[in-house]
Design an enzyme around this catalytic site. Structure first.
Site, mmCIF file in Angstrom:
data_model
loop_
_atom_site.group_PDB
_atom_site.id
_atom_site.type_symbol
_atom_site.label_atom_id
_atom_site.label_comp_id
_atom_site.label_asym_id
_atom_site.label_seq_id
_atom_site.Cartn_x
_atom_site.Cartn_y
_atom_site.Cartn_z
ATOM 1 N N GLN A 188 0.806 -1.284 0.003
ATOM 2 C CA GLN A 188 -0.121 -0.027 -0.111
ATOM 3 C C GLN A 188 0.971 1.135 -0.114
ATOM 4 O OE1 GLN A 188 -2.894 -1.521 3.324
ATOM 5 N NE2 GLN A 188 -3.835 0.561 2.451
ATOM 6 N N HIS A 189 0.275 2.592 -0.457
ATOM 7 C CA HIS A 189 0.689 3.724 -0.148
ATOM 8 C C HIS A 189 1.965 4.181 -1.238
ATOM 9 C CE1 HIS A 189 -1.533 3.318 3.367
ATOM 10 N NE2 HIS A 189 -0.838 2.489 4.217
ATOM 11 N N ASP A 206 -2.018 -4.871 -0.483
ATOM 12 C CA ASP A 206 -1.630 -6.302 0.240
ATOM 13 C C ASP A 206 -2.636 -6.523 1.214
ATOM 14 O OD1 ASP A 206 -0.521 -3.950 1.940
ATOM 15 O OD2 ASP A 206 1.556 -4.870 1.627
#
Length: 460
Positions: free
Chosen positions: A69-70, A220
């Site tokens: 992520q991110h 994820d």
């Protein structure tokens, strides 16, 4: 039988599983490493995907991508990467997170708008850092993608994402189901780059040049939830590079303390999540300090009593996201001549890691999330010492599923769902679970109290 593939493009490697689309049974797997670090050239993910899937996909009908992520993948008008992607574990935007939170009206205002209070890991704060420190590069940015979005684009040519991964950007609202372009513009110095279209959970992103269906993909943690098939009363604790605690629920959250990130999941619901930066690497680092391998470290930790003879390790070896202590370091509290043993230090590392994520379990429960059992996954979940201590620290039964690539499995399950076009994802059984009961509640209470006291002593 249709075969489907799922990809987990994590911080450290790409893992691929090919599954029977009806049962979820894994028929073959692949893997390739990524360079270590807190920034990445997205081309390294593509190279790893190519290596990991080599010879695996010939008879595969659909593929899904789940990824860390991110991560901020900033592209220019030609689709070229403007700068190496800043990953979730890059803390340079910690100050930007604080400033942005204030500009958006404070923690509660942020939580109401985007489901979370901005922290250094989130894409929105990385964009803020870029706008302030690399304004010439920021001026070139026309599109911002996440790691899974970028890989899906390479496969299909489409700029798309899913609600789960979009909810981790910090500029998409899980409650409203839309991008908050006002938040994006505030973060990025008035700039509003394009964002990928958000697909429905079972909607296809497109097809590869070979004609293979590509599902929406996800982050994820959302992939792991889908791969585990979690239901009411299940809280997942994942002990990998980071520690994550999450559950799948039917309502959005808005935690003004910033402890809980109010994400969406990959199936149409919501995924309140708590993340710590320090998990399995606490154990590997302590084993290296003791000069032993992980097997011997495990034996040492099992030989020590609960509470490690009074030692408490605050495991903030890489700073920390939850609690927000980006500049913190690890601290060993309670060291005395009579407890300075390798066994106690090993046990303190295990208990410190578990207490860090147990605070996340407590936070979810305080927000009304039902808790009947903890599902313990990730590399460190296989440690005998972790399995010995976990039920006591968490205070509820712990289930340890069979070791598997659950993020990749979730991506494969999503691919099977998109391929079938059904109302719900296929039912895939969770095999090989081991149940661990709470045998000593008093020991767990002692460990948690010891760590709470140590935290107050060091951090106030």
């Amino acid at each position: 039988m249709s075969l489907v593939a799922g990809v987990d493009s994590s911080t450290q490697s790409t893992k691929v599983v090919v599954c029977d689309g009806d049962t979820g049974q894994v028929v073959r797997e692949g893997r390739a490493p990524h360079p270590d670090g807190t920034v990445a050239d997205p081309q390294d993910w593509w190279h790893a995907l190519t290596v990991a899937t080599d010879g695996l996909l010939d008879d595969v009908a659909a593929i899904g991508i789940a990824a860390q992520q991110h991560g901020m993948v900033a592209l220019d008008e030609r689709g070229e990467v403007v700068r190496p992607a800043l990953l979730w574990n890059d803390n340079r935007s910690a100050r930007a997170a604080v400033e942005l939170t204030e500009e958006l009206g404070g923690p509660q205002s942020c939580a109401d708008a985007i489901g979370s209070v901005p922290v250094a890991s989130m894409t929105v704060t990385k964009l803020r850092w870029m706008a302030e420190h690399e304004p010439e590069l920021a001026d070139r940015v026309t599109d911002v993608l996440l790691p899974h979005d970028w890989l899906t684009w390479r496969l299909t040519g489409e700029f798309v994402t899913d609600r789960g991964d979009a909810s981790g950007t910090g500029y998409w609202s899980p409650r409203e189901g839309r991008y908050r372009t006002d938040v994006l513009a505030t973060a990025f110095g008035g700039r509003t780059p394009r964002t990928p279209r958000v697909l429905a959970p079972a909607e296809a992103a497109g097809r590869t040049p070979e004609g293979r269906l590509v599902s929406a993909g996800t982050g994820d943690n959302m992939g792991a939830a889908l791969g585990l098939g979690i239901g009411p009363g299940d809280v997942v604790v994942s002990l990998g590079t980071s520690g994550t605690v999450f559950a799948s629920v039917d309502r959005p959250s808005a935690d003004a303390t910033g402890t809980i990130a109010g994400f969406a999941d990959a199936a149409g619901g919501f995924l309140p999540l708590v993340c710590t930066l320090n998990a399995a690497r606490v154990l590997t680092a302590t084993a290296a300090l003791l000069g032993v391998g992980l097997a011997e470290f495990d034996q040492l930790a099992c030989q020590a009593p609960p509470g490690a003879g009074g030692l408490a390790l605050l495991p903030y070896l890489d700073g920390e996201r939850t609690p927000t202590l980006p500049d913190a370091s690890g601290t060993l509290v309670g060291l005395r001549r009579d407890n300075m043993t390798p066994q106690n230090l090993a046990r303190a590392a295990v208990e410190g890691m578990l207490c860090g994520v147990a605070a996340g379990v407590d936070a979810l429960r305080a927000q009304g999330v039902e808790l009947r059992r903890v599902l313990l996954i990730g590399g460190a979940a296989q440690s005998a010492a972790v399995q010995l201590a976990a039920p006591q620290v968490f205070g509820v039964p712990v289930v340890v599923p069979e070791p598997a690539e659950y993020v990749a499995r979730g991506a494969a399950r999503q691919a099977a769902w998109a391929l079938a076009g059904s109302a719900n994802p296929p039912e895939w059984a969770l095999a090989g679970t081991a149940a661990l009961e709470v045998t000593d509640p008093a020991a767990g209470e002692q460990i948690r109290a010891q760590h709470a006291q140590a935290f107050t002593q060091v951090h106030g």
